[in-house]
Every structure is written in C-alpha cells, then in structure tokens.
Motif scaffolding. Sequence first.
Motif, PDB file in Angstrom:
ATOM      1  N   ARG A 243       3.404   5.058  -3.618  1.00  0.00           N
ATOM      2  CA  ARG A 243       2.553   3.895  -3.311  1.00  0.00           C
ATOM      3  C   ARG A 243       3.130   2.635  -3.964  1.00  0.00           C
ATOM      4  N   ALA A 244       3.563   2.761  -5.208  1.00  0.00           N
ATOM      5  CA  ALA A 244       4.122   1.599  -5.933  1.00  0.00           C
ATOM      6  C   ALA A 244       5.421   1.129  -5.271  1.00  0.00           C
ATOM      7  N   TRP A 245       6.252   2.075  -4.845  1.00  0.00           N
ATOM      8  CA  TRP A 245       7.508   1.680  -4.165  1.00  0.00           C
ATOM      9  C   TRP A 245       7.197   0.883  -2.895  1.00  0.00           C
ATOM     10  N   ILE A 246       6.222   1.382  -2.124  1.00  0.00           N
ATOM     11  CA  ILE A 246       5.891   0.683  -0.868  1.00  0.00           C
ATOM     12  C   ILE A 246       5.390  -0.729  -1.185  1.00  0.00           C
ATOM     13  N   ASP A 247       4.507  -0.820  -2.179  1.00  0.00           N
ATOM     14  CA  ASP A 247       3.944  -2.138  -2.545  1.00  0.00           C
ATOM     15  C   ASP A 247       5.028  -3.123  -2.971  1.00  0.00           C
ATOM     16  N   GLU A 248       6.123  -2.606  -3.512  1.00  0.00           N
ATOM     17  CA  GLU A 248       7.165  -3.498  -4.050  1.00  0.00           C
ATOM     18  C   GLU A 248       8.206  -3.921  -3.011  1.00  0.00           C
ATOM     19  N   GLN A 249       8.073  -3.446  -1.779  1.00  0.00           N
ATOM     20  CA  GLN A 249       9.094  -3.811  -0.775  1.00  0.00           C
ATOM     21  C   GLN A 249       8.908  -5.254  -0.309  1.00  0.00           C
TER      22      GLN A 249
ATOM     23  N   GLY B 247      14.663   6.328   3.308  1.00  0.00           N
ATOM     24  CA  GLY B 247      13.710   6.177   4.408  1.00  0.00           C
ATOM     25  C   GLY B 247      12.921   4.882   4.292  1.00  0.00           C
ATOM     26  N   PHE B 248      12.011   4.694   5.234  1.00  0.00           N
ATOM     27  CA  PHE B 248      11.190   3.485   5.378  1.00  0.00           C
ATOM     28  C   PHE B 248       9.758   3.794   4.989  1.00  0.00           C
ATOM     29  N   PRO B 249       9.061   2.919   4.340  1.00  0.00           N
ATOM     30  CA  PRO B 249       9.410   1.596   3.825  1.00  0.00           C
ATOM     31  C   PRO B 249       9.689   1.693   2.324  1.00  0.00           C
ATOM     32  N   LEU B 250      10.862   2.196   2.019  1.00  0.00           N
ATOM     33  CA  LEU B 250      11.206   2.503   0.627  1.00  0.00           C
ATOM     34  C   LEU B 250      12.542   1.863   0.285  1.00  0.00           C
ATOM     35  N   ASP B 251      13.113   2.272  -0.852  1.00  0.00           N
ATOM     36  CA  ASP B 251      14.430   1.777  -1.235  1.00  0.00           C
ATOM     37  C   ASP B 251      15.187   2.909  -1.934  1.00  0.00           C
ATOM     38  N   HIS B 252      16.310   2.565  -2.561  1.00  0.00           N
ATOM     39  CA  HIS B 252      17.196   3.594  -3.116  1.00  0.00           C
ATOM     40  C   HIS B 252      16.519   4.482  -4.158  1.00  0.00           C
ATOM     41  N   ARG B 253      15.418   4.005  -4.772  1.00  0.00           N
ATOM     42  CA  ARG B 253      14.771   4.786  -5.843  1.00  0.00           C
ATOM     43  C   ARG B 253      14.244   6.126  -5.333  1.00  0.00           C
ATOM     44  N   MET B 254      14.020   6.179  -4.016  1.00  0.00           N
ATOM     45  CA  MET B 254      13.574   7.430  -3.403  1.00  0.00           C
ATOM     46  C   MET B 254      14.508   8.599  -3.732  1.00  0.00           C
TER      47      MET B 254
ATOM     48  N   ALA C 226       5.739  -5.192  12.577  1.00  0.00           N
ATOM     49  CA  ALA C 226       6.687  -6.194  12.061  1.00  0.00           C
ATOM     50  C   ALA C 226       6.058  -7.582  12.090  1.00  0.00           C
ATOM     51  N   ALA C 227       5.377  -7.902  13.191  1.00  0.00           N
ATOM     52  CA  ALA C 227       4.752  -9.224  13.320  1.00  0.00           C
ATOM     53  C   ALA C 227       3.644  -9.391  12.286  1.00  0.00           C
ATOM     54  N   ARG C 228       2.851  -8.330  12.091  1.00  0.00           N
ATOM     55  CA  ARG C 228       1.737  -8.427  11.120  1.00  0.00           C
ATOM     56  C   ARG C 228       2.258  -8.593   9.698  1.00  0.00           C
ATOM     57  N   VAL C 229       3.312  -7.858   9.362  1.00  0.00           N
ATOM     58  CA  VAL C 229       3.884  -7.961   8.012  1.00  0.00           C
ATOM     59  C   VAL C 229       4.427  -9.368   7.788  1.00  0.00           C
ATOM     60  N   GLU C 230       5.094  -9.879   8.807  1.00  0.00           N
ATOM     61  CA  GLU C 230       5.699 -11.212   8.677  1.00  0.00           C
ATOM     62  C   GLU C 230       4.620 -12.290   8.555  1.00  0.00           C
ATOM     63  N   GLU C 231       3.611 -12.202   9.443  1.00  0.00           N
ATOM     64  CA  GLU C 231       2.560 -13.231   9.439  1.00  0.00           C
ATOM     65  C   GLU C 231       1.766 -13.226   8.143  1.00  0.00           C
ATOM     66  N   SER C 232       1.472 -12.009   7.640  1.00  0.00           N
ATOM     67  CA  SER C 232       0.630 -11.914   6.437  1.00  0.00           C
ATOM     68  C   SER C 232       1.440 -12.090   5.158  1.00  0.00           C
ATOM     69  N   GLY C 233       2.764 -11.906   5.275  1.00  0.00           N
ATOM     70  CA  GLY C 233       3.592 -11.977   4.058  1.00  0.00           C
ATOM     71  C   GLY C 233       3.250 -10.862   3.082  1.00  0.00           C
ATOM     72  N   SER C 234       2.673  -9.762   3.612  1.00  0.00           N
ATOM     73  CA  SER C 234       2.344  -8.631   2.732  1.00  0.00           C
ATOM     74  C   SER C 234       2.662  -7.320   3.458  1.00  0.00           C
ATOM     75  N   VAL C 235       2.750  -6.247   2.670  1.00  0.00           N
ATOM     76  CA  VAL C 235       3.078  -4.944   3.267  1.00  0.00           C
ATOM     77  C   VAL C 235       1.815  -4.139   3.598  1.00  0.00           C
ATOM     78  N   ASP C 236       0.665  -4.827   3.685  1.00  0.00           N
ATOM     79  CA  ASP C 236      -0.599  -4.117   3.966  1.00  0.00           C
ATOM     80  C   ASP C 236      -0.494  -3.183   5.168  1.00  0.00           C
ATOM     81  N   ALA C 237       0.225  -3.638   6.205  1.00  0.00           N
ATOM     82  CA  ALA C 237       0.274  -2.880   7.463  1.00  0.00           C
ATOM     83  C   ALA C 237       1.003  -1.545   7.321  1.00  0.00           C
ATOM     84  N   VAL C 238       1.788  -1.369   6.258  1.00  0.00           N
ATOM     85  CA  VAL C 238       2.503  -0.088   6.102  1.00  0.00           C
ATOM     86  C   VAL C 238       2.031   0.695   4.867  1.00  0.00           C
ATOM     87  N   ARG C 239       1.048   0.132   4.153  1.00  0.00           N
ATOM     88  CA  ARG C 239       0.601   0.779   2.912  1.00  0.00           C
ATOM     89  C   ARG C 239       0.075   2.195   3.157  1.00  0.00           C
TER      90      ARG C 239
END
Length: 249
Positions: free
Chosen positions: A153-159, A10-17, A117-130
């Motif tokens: 929380r750590a997985w999301i921060d690492e995306q 799922g989103f915003p995660l990776d295979h570790r889920m 998507a625009a906020r994540v891209e502009e900020s270069g951070s995942v704050d918007a989905v934390r």
Amino acid sequence: MTIPIVLLHGFPLDHRMWDDVVAQLSSGRTVLAPDLPGPAESLDGVEPTLDAAADRVADAVRAAGAEQAVVAGLSMGGYVALALLERHPDLVAGLALVDTKSTADAPDARAKRLDVAARVEESGSVDAVRGMVDTVLGETTRTAHPELVQRVRAWIDEQPPARVAWSQRAMAARPDRTEVLRRFAGPVVVVVGDEDQVTGVDAAQDLAKTAGGAPLVVVPRAGHLTAVEDPACVAAALAELAQRVDAGA
Ligand code: MLT
C-alpha cells in the motif's frame, strides 16, 4: 563477467518490489532493478509505449557493461521484457515471465486503463489505483501478512501520478507479443502464484506452452506479486534459469 539479471517490476510499483528477491539471489552476479520507465520528469514528451520503456532497459544493461542479460519481468515488467525481446533480441539470454501474459488488452480493458490514466492525471493523485493492493496480493497474504499489505500500500501511495498515468497508457498501447515469445529459442521459466487473480494459473500454463514447453513454477499461497509474497521461491526459479543460461553460454 557473468551475465547479469535484470528485474522488471509490476504496476503500480517500482524496483523495491524486488528487494527481497535481490537479497536472496546468490552474490557474484550483477542484478539490475531499474524503475520503469524511469523518473516521472524524464517522461515529458515521450510517447507512452512499452517500446520506450524497453529501450531504456536496454540502455541500462549496456551502461552496466553487459551485452546480454537474464531478463525477469513481473506482470507489466513481463510486457516490457517481451518488448525488449522484440526490439533487442541479442540482449536477452534468458527470460523469466512472472505473473504475466503475452497478449494485448481486450478493448474494454484498454478503455478502462485510459480512463484510469485520465483520472490519475486530472486528480494529481494515485487514488484511482490504490485499490489494486487487494487484487495484486493473494488471499493468504491479505489475511496472514498484514505487514506485506501495508508495505505494498505504501509503495503504491508513493508512486508519481505522472508515471502511473504514463504506464497505463503504455500498457494500453501494447501489441500481442505471443509470436515474439514463440520464436525465442533461449531458456525460459514461467512463474505464477496459485492465488493470482490477475493472471491465473491457466494463462501461465498457456504461456509456458507458447515458450516451447518451458518449466512452470506455481508458487503456493501467493497471489499476483509472487516476488513479494514468496521471494525465496521466485529467487530459486531465477537462479535455476541463470544456471541454464550459463550452461548454454
Ligand atoms: C501489474 O501487476 O503490473 C499489472 O497488473 C499489469 C496490468 O495492469 O496488466
């Protein structure tokens, strides 16, 4: 070779889920858990669509030497599983739809994704989905399992932000695939947490009906991330599905 199981996260995660589910699936069967839609640096110039993500999954299955797979997708992973079913129908031997749906976004949800998507891209951070850590985990997990909250929380921060933005745009662009699911004649299981505030048990019941009356597993005391909150229950549902696939093969 037995038919492999492919686990789509799922989103915003990776295979570790899926790690705890993989650990509980019986040995002797290949399990693939790719990162969707692949490394952030491989997305340059690739139009954000779940079709592109599904094609990469198909490539990974074939690269593993398999012609078919039991495909399990949680939430965004379920959207990719249905894209895979539409684009590579011969590849899907069985389908587990976990905390997910077959419908497209409503216009306001689509607009929200594009804004994120625009906020994540502009900020270069995942704050918007934390903040999603609070919506994807059920109330029981949030109160009784702080270690799981920390882990997610750590997985999301690492995306990588580029992949988060790409995935949001790809999900916004996805079509309704209800009819794709309705036409599928293979074995299906639908899984949902009874505290899932993103999908909801009613929507999962509808999905099971669309899938020709597929079995519905309602996971007690779990939210949207059933595979993290109760991996044993999800692994058992997947093992039962794989057995049905083997029996029909
Ligand atoms: C997920 O868990 O993959 C997300 O909730 C999917 C979505 O945003 O629709």
